[in-house]
Design a protein around this motif. Structure first.
Motif, PDB file in Angstrom:
ATOM      1  N   LYS A   2     -23.552 -75.256  54.926  1.00  0.00           N
ATOM      2  CA  LYS A   2     -23.765 -76.450  55.724  1.00  0.00           C
ATOM      3  C   LYS A   2     -23.100 -76.284  57.090  1.00  0.00           C
ATOM      4  N   ALA A   3     -23.717 -76.880  58.088  1.00  0.00           N
ATOM      5  CA  ALA A   3     -23.172 -76.804  59.440  1.00  0.00           C
ATOM      6  C   ALA A   3     -23.596 -78.036  60.223  1.00  0.00           C
ATOM      7  N   LEU A   4     -22.875 -78.281  61.320  1.00  0.00           N
ATOM      8  CA  LEU A   4     -23.227 -79.357  62.235  1.00  0.00           C
ATOM      9  C   LEU A   4     -23.969 -78.713  63.399  1.00  0.00           C
ATOM     10  N   VAL A   5     -25.279 -78.939  63.460  1.00  0.00           N
ATOM     11  CA  VAL A   5     -26.148 -78.219  64.391  1.00  0.00           C
ATOM     12  C   VAL A   5     -26.570 -79.134  65.537  1.00  0.00           C
ATOM     13  N   ALA A   6     -26.425 -78.643  66.756  1.00  0.00           N
ATOM     14  CA  ALA A   6     -26.933 -79.372  67.916  1.00  0.00           C
ATOM     15  C   ALA A   6     -28.437 -79.157  68.010  1.00  0.00           C
ATOM     16  N   GLN A   7     -29.182 -80.209  67.799  1.00  0.00           N
ATOM     17  CA  GLN A   7     -30.645 -80.128  67.839  1.00  0.00           C
ATOM     18  C   GLN A   7     -31.210 -80.488  69.206  1.00  0.00           C
ATOM     19  N   GLU A   8     -30.406 -81.182  70.020  1.00  0.00           N
ATOM     20  CA  GLU A   8     -30.811 -81.517  71.388  1.00  0.00           C
ATOM     21  C   GLU A   8     -29.561 -81.777  72.217  1.00  0.00           C
ATOM     22  N   LEU A   9     -29.693 -81.677  73.537  1.00  0.00           N
ATOM     23  CA  LEU A   9     -28.550 -81.840  74.429  1.00  0.00           C
ATOM     24  C   LEU A   9     -28.396 -83.306  74.831  1.00  0.00           C
ATOM     25  N   SER A  10     -28.033 -84.114  73.849  1.00  0.00           N
ATOM     26  CA  SER A  10     -27.876 -85.551  74.075  1.00  0.00           C
ATOM     27  C   SER A  10     -26.485 -86.025  73.679  1.00  0.00           C
ATOM     28  N   GLY A  11     -25.498 -85.131  73.750  1.00  0.00           N
ATOM     29  CA  GLY A  11     -24.156 -85.500  73.343  1.00  0.00           C
ATOM     30  C   GLY A  11     -24.023 -85.483  71.830  1.00  0.00           C
ATOM     31  N   LEU A  15     -26.265 -84.064  67.250  1.00  0.00           N
ATOM     32  CA  LEU A  15     -25.769 -83.255  66.136  1.00  0.00           C
ATOM     33  C   LEU A  15     -26.372 -83.706  64.812  1.00  0.00           C
ATOM     34  N   VAL A  16     -26.753 -82.723  63.999  1.00  0.00           N
ATOM     35  CA  VAL A  16     -27.319 -82.997  62.671  1.00  0.00           C
ATOM     36  C   VAL A  16     -26.597 -82.120  61.649  1.00  0.00           C
ATOM     37  N   TYR A  17     -26.138 -82.734  60.568  1.00  0.00           N
ATOM     38  CA  TYR A  17     -25.483 -82.004  59.481  1.00  0.00           C
ATOM     39  C   TYR A  17     -26.575 -81.471  58.565  1.00  0.00           C
ATOM     40  N   LEU A  46     -22.493 -80.058  74.505  1.00  0.00           N
ATOM     41  CA  LEU A  46     -23.487 -80.888  73.838  1.00  0.00           C
ATOM     42  C   LEU A  46     -24.288 -81.742  74.820  1.00  0.00           C
ATOM     43  N   ARG A  47     -23.759 -81.904  76.039  1.00  0.00           N
ATOM     44  CA  ARG A  47     -24.481 -82.658  77.067  1.00  0.00           C
ATOM     45  C   ARG A  47     -25.235 -81.744  78.028  1.00  0.00           C
ATOM     46  N   GLY A  48     -25.090 -80.436  77.841  1.00  0.00           N
ATOM     47  CA  GLY A  48     -25.689 -79.499  78.779  1.00  0.00           C
ATOM     48  C   GLY A  48     -24.955 -79.440  80.092  1.00  0.00           C
ATOM     49  N   GLU A  49     -23.651 -79.806  80.099  1.00  0.00           N
ATOM     50  CA  GLU A  49     -22.875 -79.881  81.329  1.00  0.00           C
ATOM     51  C   GLU A  49     -21.807 -78.799  81.412  1.00  0.00           C
ATOM     52  N   TYR A  50     -21.732 -77.921  80.411  1.00  0.00           N
ATOM     53  CA  TYR A  50     -20.705 -76.883  80.415  1.00  0.00           C
ATOM     54  C   TYR A  50     -21.179 -75.703  81.254  1.00  0.00           C
ATOM     55  N   GLN A  51     -20.215 -74.859  81.700  1.00  0.00           N
ATOM     56  CA  GLN A  51     -20.560 -73.701  82.519  1.00  0.00           C
ATOM     57  C   GLN A  51     -21.466 -72.729  81.771  1.00  0.00           C
ATOM     58  N   MET A  52     -21.351 -72.711  80.431  1.00  0.00           N
ATOM     59  CA  MET A  52     -22.255 -71.924  79.589  1.00  0.00           C
ATOM     60  C   MET A  52     -23.278 -72.878  78.991  1.00  0.00           C
ATOM     61  N   ARG A  53     -24.497 -72.840  79.468  1.00  0.00           N
ATOM     62  CA  ARG A  53     -25.528 -73.760  78.993  1.00  0.00           C
ATOM     63  C   ARG A  53     -26.369 -73.068  77.922  1.00  0.00           C
ATOM     64  N   LEU A  54     -26.492 -73.712  76.771  1.00  0.00           N
ATOM     65  CA  LEU A  54     -27.247 -73.165  75.651  1.00  0.00           C
ATOM     66  C   LEU A  54     -28.441 -74.042  75.336  1.00  0.00           C
ATOM     67  N   ASP A  55     -29.505 -73.409  74.900  1.00  0.00           N
ATOM     68  CA  ASP A  55     -30.671 -74.155  74.435  1.00  0.00           C
ATOM     69  C   ASP A  55     -30.538 -74.401  72.936  1.00  0.00           C
ATOM     70  N   ALA A 301     -20.670 -86.054  63.927  1.00  0.00           N
ATOM     71  CA  ALA A 301     -21.319 -86.675  65.086  1.00  0.00           C
ATOM     72  C   ALA A 301     -20.619 -87.967  65.475  1.00  0.00           C
ATOM     73  N   ALA A 302     -20.301 -88.789  64.490  1.00  0.00           N
ATOM     74  CA  ALA A 302     -19.603 -90.047  64.764  1.00  0.00           C
ATOM     75  C   ALA A 302     -18.197 -89.779  65.286  1.00  0.00           C
ATOM     76  N   ALA A 303     -17.539 -88.748  64.740  1.00  0.00           N
ATOM     77  CA  ALA A 303     -16.184 -88.424  65.179  1.00  0.00           C
ATOM     78  C   ALA A 303     -16.174 -87.975  66.637  1.00  0.00           C
ATOM     79  N   LEU A 304     -17.125 -87.132  67.021  1.00  0.00           N
ATOM     80  CA  LEU A 304     -17.187 -86.681  68.410  1.00  0.00           C
ATOM     81  C   LEU A 304     -17.500 -87.834  69.360  1.00  0.00           C
ATOM     82  N   GLN A 305     -18.274 -88.797  68.900  1.00  0.00           N
ATOM     83  CA  GLN A 305     -18.551 -89.958  69.742  1.00  0.00           C
ATOM     84  C   GLN A 305     -17.279 -90.768  69.963  1.00  0.00           C
ATOM     85  N   ARG A 306     -16.429 -90.866  68.924  1.00  0.00           N
ATOM     86  CA  ARG A 306     -15.139 -91.547  69.082  1.00  0.00           C
ATOM     87  C   ARG A 306     -14.287 -90.830  70.132  1.00  0.00           C
ATOM     88  N   LEU A 307     -14.318 -89.504  70.100  1.00  0.00           N
ATOM     89  CA  LEU A 307     -13.572 -88.736  71.095  1.00  0.00           C
ATOM     90  C   LEU A 307     -14.122 -88.998  72.491  1.00  0.00           C
TER      91      LEU A 307
END
Length: 320
Positions: A2-11, A15-17, A46-55, A301-307
């Motif tokens: 199991k993993a927490l996967v970024a499915q889109e760059l929307s913060g 993220l989907v478990y 996760l927002r697509g704002e980091y210096q390393m941008r991933l698809d 996903a909820a935890a990162l939103q709290r952060l």
């Protein structure tokens, strides 16, 4: 696994478990993750704002602690050994594969959550304060954003290095937490905070500012530097990237120094071991991160939103 996967760059909402492939590179140390640290660059990624941008899709997570499942021969690691590692990616999972030179043994008296907490933020601030800022015992350090992960590490390491620490907080509920870190003074980051810092230092100002915030606070941070003071640029949590008129640096004999730990490691062989040894000496002398905020990986996903909402004091870790 199991993993927490970024499915889109929307913060964090992207993220989907879900299921993800197990690590399969025989040249890597495979770690059963006990705790994965969450850091601000994860949010930017996760927002697509980091210096390393991933698809998407990808698995975020730059720092983990756990137990070795398998390791290459001559890597120096063996199955069953407790370790910590800079993963850069892939940490939000039950298992992760990591290059051997990014793995370090975990001290026996530190659990996985605390070990993960000692990675990105503490290595960054050890590098920042010791190497970039050349902090000396007895100097005064002002820490902005002191209730966050970087700020927490800055307060603790600066104190361990013999500095006087003034910690700024902009969340009223964080004062007690920051006081528990050992800061010599905790001041509110409100209008007029520059005057409060100058008053606290008898008008002299501070020798160093740790700034992971950026934005509007930057200009006043320059103004509270004493002669030959240094401002360490760690990040831009406030969102805005400030600028500085360099004539102000010249006239006041102050400096602004960039701190890019990840880039430094990539370009400097042996940097991780060097900084890790210095941090390890502080840990051996008794430095411990405050208890992190723990959350199940499945609820990441909820935890990162709290952060992202500023509702977490100190370090957030995800546990499979």
């Amino acid at each position: 696994m199991k993993a927490l996967v970024a499915q889109e760059l929307s913060g964090p909402a992207g993220l989907v478990y879900t299921d993800a492939p197990d690590p399969a590179n025989p040249d890597q140390v495979v770690i059963d993750v006990g705790a994965a640290g969450v850091c601000f660059p994860d949010l930017l990624l996760l927002r697509g704002e980091y210096q390393m941008r991933l698809d998407p899709p990808f698995v975020p997570g730059m720092e983990v602690a756990g137990v070795v499942r398998s390791a290459p021969q001559k890597s120096g690691f063996s199955a069953g050994q407790r370790v910590s590692a800079f993963t850069m990616l892939g940490g939000y999972a039950e298992q992760v594969g990591v290059a051997p030179d990014a793995v370090v043994p975990t001290p026996a008296d530190i659990d996985d959550a605390s070990a993960a907490s000692l990675l990105g933020n503490y290595y960054t601030m050890q590098f920042a304060l010791q190497r970039r800022g050349a902090l000396h015992p007895g100097e005064t350090v002002l820490v902005l954003g002191s209730a966050g992960g970087v700020g927490t590490a800055a307060v603790q390491i600066a104190k361990a290095m013999g500095a006087n620490v003034i910690a700024m907080v902009h969340r009223p509920g964080a004062v007690e937490f920051v006081e528990s870190l050992g800061a010599d003074a905790v001041l509110p980051l409100t209008d007029g905070w520059r005057d409060a810092v100058l008053a606290h230092t008898g008008g002299r100002g501070v020798d160093m500012v740790v700034d992971p915030v950026g934005g509007p606070a930057f200009d006043d941070a320059i103004r509270v530097l004493a002669t030959e003071g240094r401002l360490l640029v760690i990040g831009f949590a406030a969102g805005g990237i400030p600028t500085v008129k360099v004539n102000r640096l010249l006239l006041r004999n102050v400096g602004v120094l960039g701190v890019g730990w990840g880039e430094f490691v990539n370009r400097t062989p042996g940097a991780q071991a060097e900084v890790g040894a210095a941090l390890g000496a502080l840990v051996e002398a008794g430095l411990r991160p405050p208890p992190p905020v723990r959350c199940p990986l499945a609820e990441g996903a909820a935890a990162l939103q709290r952060l992202a909402d500023g509702a977490v004091h100190g370090k957030l870790v995800l546990q499979p």
